[in-house]
Every structure is written in C-alpha cells, then in structure tokens.
Write an enzyme that holds these catalytic residues in place. Sequence first.
Site, PDB file in Angstrom:
ATOM      1  N   CYS A   1       2.471   7.413   1.950  1.00 40.65           N
ATOM      2  CA  CYS A   1       1.571   7.395   0.789  1.00 40.65           C
ATOM      3  C   CYS A   1       0.514   8.484   0.917  1.00 40.65           C
ATOM      4  O   CYS A   1      -0.273   8.715  -0.006  1.00 40.65           O
ATOM      5  CB  CYS A   1       0.918   6.035   0.640  1.00 40.65           C
TER       6      CYS A   1
ATOM      7  N   CYS B   1      -3.193  -6.184  -4.749  1.00 42.08           N
ATOM      8  CA  CYS B   1      -2.234  -5.135  -4.395  1.00 42.08           C
ATOM      9  C   CYS B   1      -2.146  -4.057  -5.470  1.00 42.08           C
ATOM     10  O   CYS B   1      -2.258  -4.337  -6.651  1.00 42.08           O
ATOM     11  CB  CYS B   1      -0.839  -5.727  -4.224  1.00 42.08           C
TER      12      CYS B   1
ATOM     13  N   HIS C   1      -0.044   3.522  -8.343  1.00 41.22           N
ATOM     14  CA  HIS C   1       0.204   4.087  -7.026  1.00 41.22           C
ATOM     15  C   HIS C   1       1.627   4.629  -6.920  1.00 41.22           C
ATOM     16  O   HIS C   1       2.467   4.077  -6.212  1.00 41.22           O
ATOM     17  CB  HIS C   1      -0.063   3.016  -5.958  1.00 41.22           C
TER      18      HIS C   1
END
Lengths: 447, 414
Positions: B98, B231, B359
């Site tokens: 990430c 999350c 994300h």
Amino acid sequence: MTYEERLQNVSVLGAAGKMGSGILLLTAVEMADLSLKPENKDKSFVLNAIDIDPAGLAGLMKYLREQVRKVAEKKTVWLRKAYADRDDLVENYDIIDEYIFDVLNVVRPGTAMEVAYQSNLIFEAVSENRSLKVKLLSQIDKNNANKPWYFTNTSSVPINLIESEAGLDGRVLGFHFYNPPAVQRLVELITTEKTSEEAIAFAQEYAKNLKKIIVPSNDHAGFIGNGHFMRDALHGLKEAEALAAEKDIPLYKAVYIINSVTQDYLVRPMGIFQLIDYVGIDVVQFILNVMNPFNPDEELQHDLLDKMMEQGVKGGQYSSGAQKDGFLKYKSGKIVGVWDIHKQHYVDLEQFKDECDEMMGELPKSHVVWKNIIRNKNKEELLQQFFNDLKSSDALGAVLAVKYGKRSKEIGEKLVSDKVADKIDHVNTVMLTGFYHAYGPVNNFFD
Amino acid sequence: MKKLRRKVYMTAGYNTVSMGTGRREFHPKKPRPGIEHYIKEAGKGVLDQIGGPDKVDESVLGNFMAARFNKQANLPGFIPMIDEKLQWKPATSVEGACGSGGLALMYGVRSVLAETADVVLTMGVEVQNTVKAIYGADILAGAGWYQKRKQGHAYFFPGQFSDRAGAYYEKYGYDKARKGMARWFANAMENARLDETAQEHHNTLPDPYALALKMKPNGAAFVDHLTVLDCSKVSDGASGIAICSEEGLAKIGVDKKDAVEVMGWAQVIRDITNDPKDPAELEAIPRAAKQAMESAGVTIDQIGTIETHDCFSIAGILAVEGLGLAKKGEGADWVDAGNTARDGYMPMNTTGGLIGWGHPTGATGVHQAVTIWQQLTGKAGKAQINISDDRPYGMTINMGGDDVTVVAIVYKRG
C-alpha cells in the site's frame, strides 16, 4: 444412536427437485461440518442424492458447487479454524476450495434407490403424490435393517396416513421446508401420536443447527402453510372471476388487478397469481386434490386451475431457478403479460396496464413497499397508517385489498378453530418466515 | 540530509473516482472498467494540465497487486496507452504494497534530482473489485509476511490492526479508544462528502459518529476489535501528479504558486519478518515523519495539514501519537476532541483519507500528494481548508503493510 451417528448415512429421495436440492445442500453442509470436527475425522459420512432424473442430478451437482461456495465465503473465519491443522491450506482460496470439495465429497448422486437401504435417515421430497410416497418408503423400509427414520417434506399429505400405509410405526415425521429451503427459515414439524420422542428431539437439534425456525403443525392435510396459502389462493381466483363478471372486463385484466392488489396493496413479496406460478399451477392443484377430501365442508378446488392445466400452462421453475410462464408471463423475473384463457395466448401488459391501474385508483400517499418495510423498525406503525387509509378509501383497489385482508385473517383464525394450528402465533410465524410476509394474516389492520 | 541540489515540485494532480461500495454508480455484479481505464484516465488528467505528452521525460507507476487482482504484470507497458507519444520513453513501475504510491513519488523526486528528468509523470493505480472481499483479503495479505499467513485471520490485515486495536484498548481503555475511532470515521465521512471523486461522496448517514459508536466489534462475523466502519474500503482508482524541476515547471508553463515544493522527505523500512515491538505503537511512521520534518527543517507546529495512512481508524489514532501531536494513550481523546477535523487544530485527511476517499492500494500514496497539492494551492474546491501563513506546510505519510514500507514527504506551496 447419537446425532452424529444418525447423520453418517443419509438419503434424500427426489434430490434433484426444487425442494430436494435445497434439503440436500443444507444436509450436506451439516454433515461436512460434523466430519470436520476433530473427534469425527476418521468417520465416514455418506449422503445419497437419489433421483430418477440423471440430468437433474448433474444440475444438482452444479447447484451444490455454487451454493457451497457462497456458504463457505460467509464462514471463512470458522473454516480457517476447522482447517488449522492443514499446513497445505494457507489462503482463503485454498480453504474455501477444500471445503467445497469436502461437502461435495459427502454427496453420492445416483438413480438407484437401493443405496437408501443402508441409511439411518431418509428425507423424502418426491412429487406430492401420496401413493408414490407410500410405495417408496415401504419398499425402503422392507429392505433396510437399520429401522431408519423418515422425514417427509410433504406439504399436504397427513403423516399418519403415510405412517400406517407404509408401515413405519412411529419412525416418520413431517419436516416441511419452504421454498427455497436454503433461504426460507421456516420448517413445519408434524408428528403423529406414535412418532418417537428421539426422532422429534433429533429433528429439533437438526433444525437448530440449520438455523431454521420450527413451527409445530397438527396433522391435518395441508398443515398450516398450505392450509392458509391454498385458501388464500382460492379467494384470489374467486375474486378475479367475480371482478371480471361485475365490471364486464376480460378475465386477464381481473387477474392483473387481483395480483396487483395482493402485492402492492397488501404489501406482500409477490401477488397471489405470481405466487401460484412460483409454486406451480400443477403443484397447487396436486395439493388441493390431497386436501379436498379431508375438508368435506369446503370446496377446495377451482375450475380456472383445471383449465390452465388443460391448456398446458403450468408455471413452476426451470432448473436454473428462472420462472416459467403461468397465469403471468415473465421476462427477467418481471411480469410482462397475462394469459388470456379464452384466446389461449398472453396479452402484453402494456396494452391494458394503464386502464387497470386507473380502475384500481391511486394508492394513498402512505403507501409502503414490501422490500423497504420488511426490516423497518416502525413497520407496524407504517402499515397501520397505510391500511387505515385503504379502509377509508372507496377506490376499487383499496376495497378489494381490505376484503382480501379480512379473508386472510378469517382463514388464519379458522386454522386455529379447526385445530390445525395450536395458536394464532403459529399461523402468523408460518406466514412471516415461510412466505416472507411483512405481517401475519391474523392482525387488526383491516377490522 | 544534505541540501537538495535542485528544487523539486509537484503539480497537475488528478484523481479518478474511487470506485466501489458507497458510490451510487457501483454495482458489484455489473461489468466495470479494468485497470487500463484507470491508468489512462489519470494519465490523461495530468497530461491535459501540463501541455501534453511531449513535456514528459519519464513515467513511473505505483501498483501493489495487479498481478493477482487483474492477472497483469509488466505495467510500464501500459504507459504509452495513455498517449502514443509516451512510447519509446522511459517508464517504470514500483511496488511496496500500500506504500507503492509513495515509492512512485520518491522515484519521481529522485529522477528529477538525478537530473535524468525535468518532468516525471507519476501515477498510482489499483483495481480491486475484481474479486470478492474474502479473496481480496488473501491478495492484500501479500503486504505481510507469507510465512505468517496461515496463522493469520481470514481477513488478514483487518486481523493485524484488530490486534493493534485490542492492545490499545487494553493498555489505555476501550471506551475512549472507540470514541476516538468513531470520531475518526465521522471526520472521514464529513470530508469525503465534499470531494466528488471520493468513494463516500454520496454518503448520507445522518450521524456517522453515533453509528460508529453504537456498532460493536464482533469477532464471530469479522474481527475481534474492529468494525467495518473502522476499515478502509475496497476500491478501484488511480491518481497522477507531475513531479518537476524548476526547468520542468517552466517547460510545462505552470506557475510555481500552482505547484507545491518538496521540502523534505524520508523513506523508512521496518523488517517485515518481525512482529511490532508493541502493537499499541507504530515505529516506522514516527521515524519517517521525524526524519522528513528534519530534512525539511520544520517542526510539527509549522505543519498545517497532514494526509496520513488510515487504512484502519486505529492507524490514524496511532499516527497522531507517533507524530507527537498527543501523548501515548491520549491520541484517541485528541481525535475525539475534534483536533483532526477539517476545522480542528490539525486537519487530517481532508478529502476523506483511506476510509472516506477510498483506498485503491497502489494509488493511495499519490492520492495523498494530490490532496496536499490541492489544499496548499487553493484547488480543493468544496473540500478546501484554511491554510494559515504561520503553518504553511503539508505532509503525507504513506505506509505499506503493517508499519513496514513508509514514505513521508513535507510540502510547501511553491
């Protein structure tokens, strides 16, 4: 015999059918989960999927593979624990694939009924035909030394008749799933005076492990579920005929109106004619034929159903689960036409929908939709408001709906006074959990 | 760090929509654009602002797991698809989970400093909705050490940060931690609603804070110490930005005040095979942030806004503590008091961050730089915050894995 031992060798008769395939799925998953327990690792679990239709069995295996994947994807957290000792299974992918194999590996599909001679438990889900059921179960019982238990999925035949005619003596009970078994939470449990306590205890534990809600029904033909649905459907058929005569409109328009009233005005998941198509016009007729002789004070049949059958229009589902055409014609699950019983073809909905909607009149502003209200916390309040508005309206749709709602309540109350159900609560639970209604038929909304 | 031999700027940022659950136009069962679409859209979005492909000397693309999400490797080969004039020019892809986007930024900065390029088209991309979340969890677990996968949770990374949250609850108290995490979520929703490309742009929750507080972690269904609201989301998206020298800015005709200058940075790596020393603390992020600020010659009180890597709300709280904004164990209170909200002392993740904006893993580092560029140059639209003259700096912190591959960069308007 323990719960596990009972489930080590099981047969499902009619396993490729609509109900049988669902029962097979749920049972295969339960058996595979048992086999994964450390103490059961050395035991074998066998589930015979028996059906006369080889193509249906091939379809069943595909159905199982797809459905077990969905089941596995929802319980991967648990599966990772169950396979913790398998160093070769690392990723969720690996574990889910292994589980699918383990569930399918329990299942033995085949057309020969003799394999059931070794079973301890036999689920019967063949067509709704009393003599066929009796014939199959008595044949197995003569050849099976285990004194097995028989769980019949009949939705109408009195269990005591199957018991006495097949000579099963306390080893049979009605374990009636609702369609589709993998989704609907209801199981109607029907016992006879002789049914063994162990079999009942087992049935309860099994239902609990499958996360099903059990409602006991007394042993009257049709039980609670069809006891209500069949009479509700007959009311719909009669109302459609009466409406056609009274308003001098073709029957197909009346069918459309009654279907809309029962879905939109009564806030149900589908209209009554769609539900008849979903179950199958043939199946509805089978069930009525079984129930009729046991209810001498009522006429449980309808000419319209006979005519549809004569014309070869039966409804029901394709093995893919898609809806076949019946009273209504469907395209991608949506209603696009209605059968004209006189001209014997479907009339496009577009041609007459607006005219019929206008006849019904406008829905009150308080109108609620089943899909939105089913999980709404203020369900009761919103429904009451809507139904109150219907009661104070003289529009055709509203009048038909209120009448229908009252009749539905009468049917529910009669099931209790006829001692089919022990209490009102049982009737309401059946309609809520087996038919996915937003409210029970016995209520005060329409009084 | 030694004084930089050249000034380095970033400008012409562009974000695609972060696509996934939350967006009204997202339907999990309908076909969707693939990774090619996102690379192309983000690439063109930058090229349109810098006078076209002729101005680009070199390209770099950050991506984490196209090899599994999209069965696609050799991503540099897709750069000329943005515009045929990029063919025969250098292109590279970089991977650090990430943190891939952050590594792409560092690659661009280094190329400018090495004087091998004056304009670097810098991008990040990830398209993750190709698989269900339960399988996506396997793929994302590649950001951890594979040897530990077997003992990990079905939802591997939520499991890792759930352990961190659990340790934090135990050490400092459950209730206040949950309050801080709920506030973090509420801030993310508030900010995301203001950015049209955010995954939660359409969010209409009447009271996100109350909802997040009410929802209790349930280990039987998910992980022990986090709820789904703690999350970041599963996202498809790409971001791009041009990294330039002064000559590069002149070449593309962009005024310095429409660019941000890179004032300092740090890249920090923690050993992936080691567990965190104390799960209630981060190590790599505080080191990276400290070094980045040192190299820029600034202190935290000169920084006006921060984009930090909140893949989980607890990561946001721990970053607040790691940056020294609050003492250990008091980050949750500090966040709950509103200090990180868009009108708070230190606005963080002002377009929603990973929880609100989305994300798309390999793109996140670049998205953070785009947000800081927008905020410092007054281009953030409805999401614009006030940047005061006495605290003119912005910072991005991008993390790969569980506090493993970290890039921190300090910016100032050019």
